[in-house]
Design a protein around this motif. Structure first.
Motif, mmCIF file in Angstrom:
data_model
loop_
_atom_site.group_PDB
_atom_site.id
_atom_site.type_symbol
_atom_site.label_atom_id
_atom_site.label_comp_id
_atom_site.label_asym_id
_atom_site.label_seq_id
_atom_site.Cartn_x
_atom_site.Cartn_y
_atom_site.Cartn_z
ATOM 1 N N LEU A 176 1.524 2.680 8.558
ATOM 2 C CA LEU A 176 2.238 1.978 6.963
ATOM 3 C C LEU A 176 3.011 0.575 7.008
ATOM 4 C CD1 LEU A 176 2.104 3.239 4.422
ATOM 5 C CD2 LEU A 176 4.423 4.601 4.201
ATOM 6 N N ARG A 212 1.174 -2.387 5.557
ATOM 7 C CA ARG A 212 0.281 -2.587 4.728
ATOM 8 C C ARG A 212 1.745 -2.805 4.106
ATOM 9 N NH1 ARG A 212 -2.693 -0.372 7.956
ATOM 10 N NH2 ARG A 212 -5.071 -1.553 8.281
ATOM 11 N N VAL A 213 2.896 -1.883 4.241
ATOM 12 C CA VAL A 213 4.136 -2.065 3.304
ATOM 13 C C VAL A 213 5.981 -3.081 3.225
ATOM 14 C CG1 VAL A 213 3.165 -0.181 1.659
ATOM 15 C CG2 VAL A 213 5.207 -0.131 3.922
ATOM 16 N N LEU A 218 -0.248 6.218 1.437
ATOM 17 C CA LEU A 218 -0.194 4.900 1.197
ATOM 18 C C LEU A 218 -0.416 4.900 -0.380
ATOM 19 C CD1 LEU A 218 -0.010 2.164 1.249
ATOM 20 C CD2 LEU A 218 -2.767 1.551 1.247
ATOM 21 N N HIS A 276 2.016 3.358 -2.934
ATOM 22 C CA HIS A 276 1.395 2.314 -3.746
ATOM 23 C C HIS A 276 1.836 3.010 -5.201
ATOM 24 C CE1 HIS A 276 -1.741 -0.147 -5.888
ATOM 25 N NE2 HIS A 276 -2.244 0.781 -6.762
ATOM 26 N N PHE A 304 -10.683 -0.951 1.634
ATOM 27 C CA PHE A 304 -9.904 -1.209 0.192
ATOM 28 C C PHE A 304 -11.406 -1.545 -0.535
ATOM 29 C CE2 PHE A 304 -6.588 -0.917 3.587
ATOM 30 C CZ PHE A 304 -5.886 0.176 3.028
ATOM 31 N N HIS A 339 -7.681 -3.594 -4.389
ATOM 32 C CA HIS A 339 -6.454 -3.316 -2.958
ATOM 33 C C HIS A 339 -6.314 -3.702 -2.017
ATOM 34 C CE1 HIS A 339 -6.473 -0.165 -6.295
ATOM 35 N NE2 HIS A 339 -5.363 -0.052 -6.212
ATOM 36 N N ARG A 344 -4.268 -6.224 -1.297
ATOM 37 C CA ARG A 344 -2.881 -6.109 -0.997
ATOM 38 C C ARG A 344 -2.341 -5.500 -0.217
ATOM 39 N NH1 ARG A 344 1.823 -4.971 -5.725
ATOM 40 N NH2 ARG A 344 3.014 -3.703 -4.476
ATOM 41 N N TYR A 345 -3.134 -4.541 0.465
ATOM 42 C CA TYR A 345 -3.302 -3.833 1.922
ATOM 43 C C TYR A 345 -4.608 -3.828 3.046
ATOM 44 C CZ TYR A 345 0.096 -0.853 -1.407
ATOM 45 O OH TYR A 345 0.720 -0.211 -3.036
#
Length: 257
Positions: free
Chosen positions: A28, A31-32, A209, A213, A248, A252, A255-256
């Motif tokens: 995680l 990705r964030v 996730l 999200h 994804f 997405h 973004r990730y």
């Protein structure tokens, strides 16, 4: 995006599903844009005096009846024992919305805001009521604050391949009883997750996730069946979304990915 995401470990005991919360947190973090922390079991970290009674009140008593709850003393005592010794809990379905409310109330008041998302990996099976067909449906996750991800729900909620149920019926007709789970898993062709599946941690990443999200964007599950942010209702779809490439959908992945 929340400033902080706290992920809670499921209980660890002999026979517990193989879940590595630290590995999910590491994935995680890549990705964030948030601080990702890992704490122990949610039901240990945030225990209120009435939590056992609230679990008792959230029990689904009949899969075809909307009303829930049995707060008789013996049931509450069972829930107290399950909180203290999670290895003893099992076979009970809970109203996911009621459990989520109970766990939200258990959070410290200064950690309930939208800037701090809590994601609890639970050893409980929970569901939501379907007004369209008048029965309870098991779920893998319930998004919100805190977000709930059911480890047994990963195995139990999405439907198995149709061949699984055909073999189950065939065995029942020949023997008069339900076949052991291990027998079905060995006989049925098709892709699905089973208890103690070594792919459990990997499969849970997308559900965690999805909770982040929603908190960051207000968007629910993705409609693309190839995206880890989707919410498949069948086991082959879970394998496709969580364990196969691409990880994804195009939107997405930007973004990730």
């Amino acid at each position: 995006m929340p400033d902080t995401v706290t992920l809670y470990e499921p209980p660890d005991y002999d026979g517990a599903p193989p879940v590595d919360a630290s590995a999910i947190a590491d994935w995680l973090r890549d990705r964030v844009d948030a601080t990702v922390a890992v704490r122990g079991r949610f039901l240990d970290e945030h225990r209120t005096e009435d939590l056992a009674e609230r679990f008792a009140a959230a029990r689904v008593l009949d899969p075809n009846e909307r009303d829930t709850g049995n707060t008789m003393l013996g049931v509450v005592r069972y829930e107290e024992r399950a909180l203290d010794d999670p290895a003893r809990e099992g076979g009970v379905l809970y109203d996911g919305v009621a459990v989520q409310r109970a766990l939200n109330a258990a959070l410290p008041s200064d950690e309930r805001g939208l800037d701090h998302l809590h994601v609890a990996l639970l050893d409980r099976a929970f569901g939501t009521w379907g007004d369209h067909d008048g029965r309870w449906h098991k779920r893998v996750s319930a998004l919100g604050q805190p977000a709930l991800v059911s480890v047994p729900g990963l195995y139990e909620a999405p439907a198995k391949p149709e061949s699984y149920y055909r073999e189950q019926q065939r065995h029942a007709l020949l023997s008069g009883d339900a076949p052991p789970r291990e027998v079905l898993e060995n006989r049925v062709d098709g892709e699905f997750l089973v208890e103690d599946d070594p792919r459990t941690t990997e499969a849970l990443k997308g559900y965690v996730l999805s909770a982040v999200h929603l908190a960051a964007t207000g968007e629910g599950f993705c409609d693309d069946p190839d995206c880890r942010l989707s919410n498949p209702h069948r086991q082959p779809g879970v394998v496709r979304a969580q364990l196969r490439e691409p990880a994804f959908c195009e939107a997405h992945a930007d973004r990730y990915g």
